[in-house]
Write a protein that holds these residues in place. Structure first.
Motif, PDB file in Angstrom:
ATOM      1  N   PHE A   1       0.847  -1.197   0.000  1.00 22.62           N
ATOM      2  CA  PHE A   1       0.000   0.000   0.000  1.00 22.62           C
ATOM      3  C   PHE A   1       0.881   1.246   0.000  1.00 22.62           C
ATOM      4  O   PHE A   1       1.816   1.352   0.805  1.00 22.62           O
ATOM      5  N   LYS A   2       0.561   2.189  -0.870  1.00 23.18           N
ATOM      6  CA  LYS A   2       1.258   3.473  -0.881  1.00 23.18           C
ATOM      7  C   LYS A   2       0.806   4.300   0.321  1.00 23.18           C
ATOM      8  O   LYS A   2      -0.371   4.347   0.649  1.00 23.18           O
ATOM      9  N   ILE A   3       1.795   4.952   0.919  1.00 26.31           N
ATOM     10  CA  ILE A   3       1.514   5.802   2.084  1.00 26.31           C
ATOM     11  C   ILE A   3       1.865   7.256   1.740  1.00 26.31           C
ATOM     12  O   ILE A   3       2.934   7.503   1.197  1.00 26.31           O
ATOM     13  N   PRO A   4       0.975   8.171   2.018  1.00 31.37           N
ATOM     14  CA  PRO A   4      -0.299   8.044   2.762  1.00 31.37           C
ATOM     15  C   PRO A   4      -1.525   7.811   1.872  1.00 31.37           C
ATOM     16  O   PRO A   4      -2.643   7.711   2.382  1.00 31.37           O
ATOM     17  N   GLU A   5      -1.353   7.716   0.530  1.00 36.93           N
ATOM     18  CA  GLU A   5      -2.511   7.655  -0.368  1.00 36.93           C
ATOM     19  C   GLU A   5      -3.445   6.483  -0.060  1.00 36.93           C
ATOM     20  O   GLU A   5      -4.670   6.613  -0.186  1.00 36.93           O
ATOM     21  N   GLN A   6      -2.882   5.318   0.286  1.00 39.63           N
ATOM     22  CA  GLN A   6      -3.708   4.118   0.483  1.00 39.63           C
ATOM     23  C   GLN A   6      -3.771   3.713   1.962  1.00 39.63           C
ATOM     24  O   GLN A   6      -3.919   2.538   2.288  1.00 39.63           O
ATOM     25  N   LYS A   7      -3.711   4.702   2.828  1.00 40.65           N
ATOM     26  CA  LYS A   7      -3.727   4.461   4.272  1.00 40.65           C
ATOM     27  C   LYS A   7      -4.992   3.738   4.705  1.00 40.65           C
ATOM     28  O   LYS A   7      -4.946   2.751   5.471  1.00 40.65           O
ATOM     29  N   ASN A   8      -6.139   4.160   4.240  1.00 39.44           N
ATOM     30  CA  ASN A   8      -7.411   3.545   4.644  1.00 39.44           C
ATOM     31  C   ASN A   8      -7.524   2.119   4.142  1.00 39.44           C
ATOM     32  O   ASN A   8      -8.046   1.240   4.848  1.00 39.44           O
ATOM     33  N   GLN A   9      -7.039   1.862   2.929  1.00 39.41           N
ATOM     34  CA  GLN A   9      -7.064   0.494   2.406  1.00 39.41           C
ATOM     35  C   GLN A   9      -6.184  -0.421   3.254  1.00 39.41           C
ATOM     36  O   GLN A   9      -6.533  -1.580   3.500  1.00 39.41           O
ATOM     37  N   LEU A  10      -5.056   0.100   3.685  1.00 41.66           N
ATOM     38  CA  LEU A  10      -4.166  -0.673   4.556  1.00 41.66           C
ATOM     39  C   LEU A  10      -4.869  -1.022   5.863  1.00 41.66           C
ATOM     40  O   LEU A  10      -4.820  -2.180   6.315  1.00 41.66           O
TER      41      LEU A  10
ATOM     42  N   ASN B   1      -8.012  -1.301   6.523  1.00 42.90           N
ATOM     43  CA  ASN B   1      -9.049  -2.313   6.289  1.00 42.90           C
ATOM     44  C   ASN B   1      -8.433  -3.699   6.106  1.00 42.90           C
ATOM     45  O   ASN B   1      -8.962  -4.698   6.605  1.00 42.90           O
ATOM     46  N   TYR B   2      -7.307  -3.768   5.378  1.00 37.63           N
ATOM     47  CA  TYR B   2      -6.644  -5.053   5.141  1.00 37.63           C
ATOM     48  C   TYR B   2      -6.123  -5.635   6.452  1.00 37.63           C
ATOM     49  O   TYR B   2      -6.261  -6.843   6.712  1.00 37.63           O
ATOM     50  N   VAL B   3      -5.544  -4.796   7.300  1.00 41.59           N
ATOM     51  CA  VAL B   3      -5.038  -5.247   8.598  1.00 41.59           C
ATOM     52  C   VAL B   3      -6.183  -5.740   9.478  1.00 41.59           C
ATOM     53  O   VAL B   3      -6.068  -6.751  10.188  1.00 41.59           O
ATOM     54  N   SER B   4      -7.303  -5.042   9.410  1.00 38.31           N
ATOM     55  CA  SER B   4      -8.466  -5.442  10.205  1.00 38.31           C
ATOM     56  C   SER B   4      -8.967  -6.825   9.810  1.00 38.31           C
ATOM     57  O   SER B   4      -9.384  -7.623  10.656  1.00 38.31           O
ATOM     58  N   ASN B   5      -8.904  -7.133   8.521  1.00 44.09           N
ATOM     59  CA  ASN B   5      -9.359  -8.442   8.032  1.00 44.09           C
ATOM     60  C   ASN B   5      -8.289  -9.522   8.147  1.00 44.09           C
ATOM     61  O   ASN B   5      -8.596 -10.709   8.006  1.00 44.09           O
ATOM     62  N   ASN B   6      -7.038  -9.115   8.383  1.00 43.15           N
ATOM     63  CA  ASN B   6      -5.931 -10.076   8.478  1.00 43.15           C
ATOM     64  C   ASN B   6      -5.070  -9.724   9.694  1.00 43.15           C
ATOM     65  O   ASN B   6      -3.922  -9.271   9.560  1.00 43.15           O
ATOM     66  N   PRO B   7      -5.600  -9.928  10.878  1.00 45.93           N
ATOM     67  CA  PRO B   7      -4.919  -9.465  12.102  1.00 45.93           C
ATOM     68  C   PRO B   7      -3.586 -10.148  12.389  1.00 45.93           C
ATOM     69  O   PRO B   7      -2.771  -9.612  13.149  1.00 45.93           O
ATOM     70  N   THR B   8      -3.338 -11.319  11.813  1.00 42.76           N
ATOM     71  CA  THR B   8      -2.079 -12.027  12.094  1.00 42.76           C
ATOM     72  C   THR B   8      -0.949 -11.646  11.129  1.00 42.76           C
ATOM     73  O   THR B   8       0.191 -12.076  11.323  1.00 42.76           O
ATOM     74  N   LYS B   9      -1.254 -10.872  10.119  1.00 47.93           N
ATOM     75  CA  LYS B   9      -0.239 -10.504   9.132  1.00 47.93           C
ATOM     76  C   LYS B   9       0.783  -9.551   9.747  1.00 47.93           C
ATOM     77  O   LYS B   9       0.470  -8.730  10.603  1.00 47.93           O
ATOM     78  N   GLN B  10       2.026  -9.675   9.258  1.00 49.37           N
ATOM     79  CA  GLN B  10       3.097  -8.757   9.651  1.00 49.37           C
ATOM     80  C   GLN B  10       3.480  -7.895   8.454  1.00 49.37           C
ATOM     81  O   GLN B  10       3.295  -8.292   7.293  1.00 49.37           O
ATOM     82  N   PHE B  11       4.046  -6.710   8.737  1.00 50.63           N
ATOM     83  CA  PHE B  11       4.331  -5.768   7.663  1.00 50.63           C
ATOM     84  C   PHE B  11       5.709  -5.129   7.852  1.00 50.63           C
ATOM     85  O   PHE B  11       6.244  -5.068   8.958  1.00 50.63           O
ATOM     86  N   VAL B  12       6.242  -4.655   6.726  1.00 52.94           N
ATOM     87  CA  VAL B  12       7.474  -3.874   6.751  1.00 52.94           C
ATOM     88  C   VAL B  12       7.219  -2.576   6.001  1.00 52.94           C
ATOM     89  O   VAL B  12       6.419  -2.536   5.056  1.00 52.94           O
ATOM     90  N   GLN B  13       7.874  -1.525   6.437  1.00 55.80           N
ATOM     91  CA  GLN B  13       7.772  -0.244   5.750  1.00 55.80           C
ATOM     92  C   GLN B  13       9.015  -0.058   4.890  1.00 55.80           C
ATOM     93  O   GLN B  13      10.149  -0.209   5.363  1.00 55.80           O
ATOM     94  N   LYS B  14       8.812   0.259   3.620  1.00 49.43           N
ATOM     95  CA  LYS B  14       9.915   0.375   2.672  1.00 49.43           C
ATOM     96  C   LYS B  14       9.842   1.702   1.933  1.00 49.43           C
ATOM     97  O   LYS B  14       8.805   2.366   1.911  1.00 49.43           O
TER      98      LYS B  14
END
Length: 506
Positions: free
Chosen positions: A167-176, A178-191
């Motif tokens: 997800f592009k930040i900050p443009e796709q912040k809300n989509q991110l 929502n995705y985290v809410s539906n996938n609570p066990t997922k881990q992420f990295v910021q690049k």
């Protein structure tokens, strides 16, 4: 012949002299005869010297004529090095050595009449006037517009199957969110595009308002070798867009392993899951060392041997890698063509990049990034020298740098008979707009014939490279190949027809 006449004349004179001088005493006679033969010997020596002199003169003239011919038809080829980094710092040593091996001389003038430019950076902004006025014989090792492939944010957010969700930040912040809410066990990295400081973070630790960055899902169950996470670098060459032609170096791949074992996992210890410049090489991984050092296999073959020993099929990985490269290049082609169409010719460019992949424990493949100018220096790991040299050798051969200029008559390399296909179809063709007739000789435009010649020469010169597009055995279900443009369809159909008569084209 002249020598025989001279000898015959001497003999007649000697007989006449003998009749007249028989009264001379024996000692005088011996002196006279000896003098005669000494004179005859002197004549022979003089004649031999003349013959030798004439022979040397003729040989010198022939050699001089041959040298003049070589100088007129085989001027030394030249290359120029350009880039933001110091091109003489040593990181391009193997590149320079390969140019020398192929008969090229390095020149300094960027605006000179060089044959090849090897640029570390994209030269299309700083050298815009020069790049838009290249001569037909000049080649540059980048295509304009391929930043759509190598730009990390553009690639990560392209939505393709083989790329982890991003997800592009900050443009796709809300989509991110929502995705985290539906996938609570997922881990992420910021690049970001500089690809530095990568680390697993919780959502609370991530700056969701940081401009110019993106958040990407982390592959948390990676395939391990002896407990080490790794990535695979595949050297990929693009020789043409519209029609697209893509090859990979099939002789080996660059395997890099993390310096610490993955388990017990601790996201605070980045050496467990981030591969840096001081990575663990294949020859220091215990289960691979015997394949690589004792049996002499490549990094790729050593990995394959290890996987087979575990009862797992490495072909599953390699087929996905090829499909992933195909999809990225096809997906980005239309964007690249918008820039490429601004230049005089598409044929002035080629591009070698490195696709980096990770594999999960279910043997699913994911693209992490694509390197615009991949490292080709063995200064850090001397054992990688052969890999880099063979990658370069195959690249130079594929794009035609090794055969350039040696033959005035191109028909020796490729002629019309090498291009024509489908004799039974063409024999009954009456309409060039019919699909079956488009590849028949009377229907080929000059430009299409030139494209087919390039494709033919690449096939003949590809050595240890493997064509991944066009191919007939692609995974047609995972990508809309039926939406290919007319140039790509024509190229694909030509390779399919060549395959019908020769399996090496398949």
């Amino acid at each position: 012949m002249e020598l025989m006449k001279l000898f015959h004349r001497f003999w007649l004179n000697f007989k006449l002299f003998w009749r007249r001088m028989r009264w001379i005493k024996l000692p005088y006679l011996v002196i006279i005869v000896g003098g005669f033969f000494i004179a005859l010997l002197a004549v022979n020596i003089y004649s031999l010297k003349c013959i030798k002199s004439e022979t040397v003169q003729i040989a010198n003239k022939v050699a001089q004529g041959s040298n003049n011919c070589n100088l007129s038809s085989q001027q030394p080829f030249s290359f120029v090095a350009y880039g933001g980094r110091d091109v003489d710092s040593g990181h391009l040593r193997h590149v320079f050595d390969m140019f020398k091996l192929f008969g090229y001389q390095r020149v300094e003038r960027i605006d000179g009449d060089w044959d090849v430019m090897w640029s570390h950076d994209y030269p299309f902004q700083k050298l815009a006037p020069l790049m838009k006025n290249l001569k037909p014989h000049q080649k540059v090792n980048h295509f304009p517009g391929t930043g759509f492939i190598t730009n990390k944010m553009d690639l990560a957010t392209s939505g393709l199957k083989f790329i982890p969700k991003a997800f592009k930040i900050p443009e796709q912040k809300n989509q991110l969110l929502n995705y985290v809410s539906n996938n609570p066990t997922k881990q992420f990295v910021q690049k970001s595009n500089d690809h530095r400081g990568i680390k697993i973070k919780s959502l609370k630790e991530i700056d969701l308002d940081k401009s110019g960055s993106f958040i990407q899902e982390y592959i948390s169950d990676p395939l391990l070798v002896d407990g080490y996470k790794f990535d695979i670098g595949v050297y990929t060459t693009i020789t043409s867009f519209d029609p697209l032609r893509v090859y990979i170096y099939n002789g080996d791949a660059l395997f890099r392993y993390c310096t610490e074992k993955y388990y017990p996992f601790d996201d605070k210890k980045v050496n467990k899951y981030v591969i840096g410049d001081d990575y663990l090489p294949t020859w220091e991984v215990p289960s691979l060392k015997k394949y690589y050092e004792d049996y002499g296999f490549s990094m790729k073959e050593s990995f394959d041997g290890y996987m087979i020993s575990l009862g797992r099929d490495p072909k599953t990985i390699w087929l996905q890698i090829e499909e992933a490269i195909r999809q990225v290049c096809l997906k980005k082609e239309s964007q690249i063509m918008k820039y490429l169409s601004l230049y005089k010719s598409k044929r002035n460019f080629f591009e070698m990049m490195r696709f980096d992949f990770v594999v999960d424990n279910n043997l699913n493949v994911y693209i992490m990034e694509v390197n615009m100018s991949p490292n080709l220096s063995s200064a850090h790991f001397q054992q990688n020298q052969l890999l880099y040299e063979q990658v370069l050798f195959n690249l130079f051969s594929l794009v035609g740098l090794g055969t350039k200029g040696y033959l005035k008559d191109e028909r020796v390399l490729v002629s019309g008979k090498n291009l024509v296909v489908s004799p039974s179809k063409c024999a009954s063709c009456a309409d060039c707009t019919a699909p079956d007739c488009q590849l028949c000789r009377p229907c080929l435009s000059g430009e299409t014939e030139r494209v087919l010649k390039d494709a033919y020469l690449e096939h003949m010169n590809k050595r240890d490279c493997k064509r991944v597009f066009p191919v007939d055995h692609a995974d047609w279900t995972s990508f809309p190949y039926d939406h290919l443009g007319p140039e790509n369809m024509l190229m694909l159909n030509w390779f399919k027809e060549k395959c019908q008569t020769d399996q090496s084209w398949c």
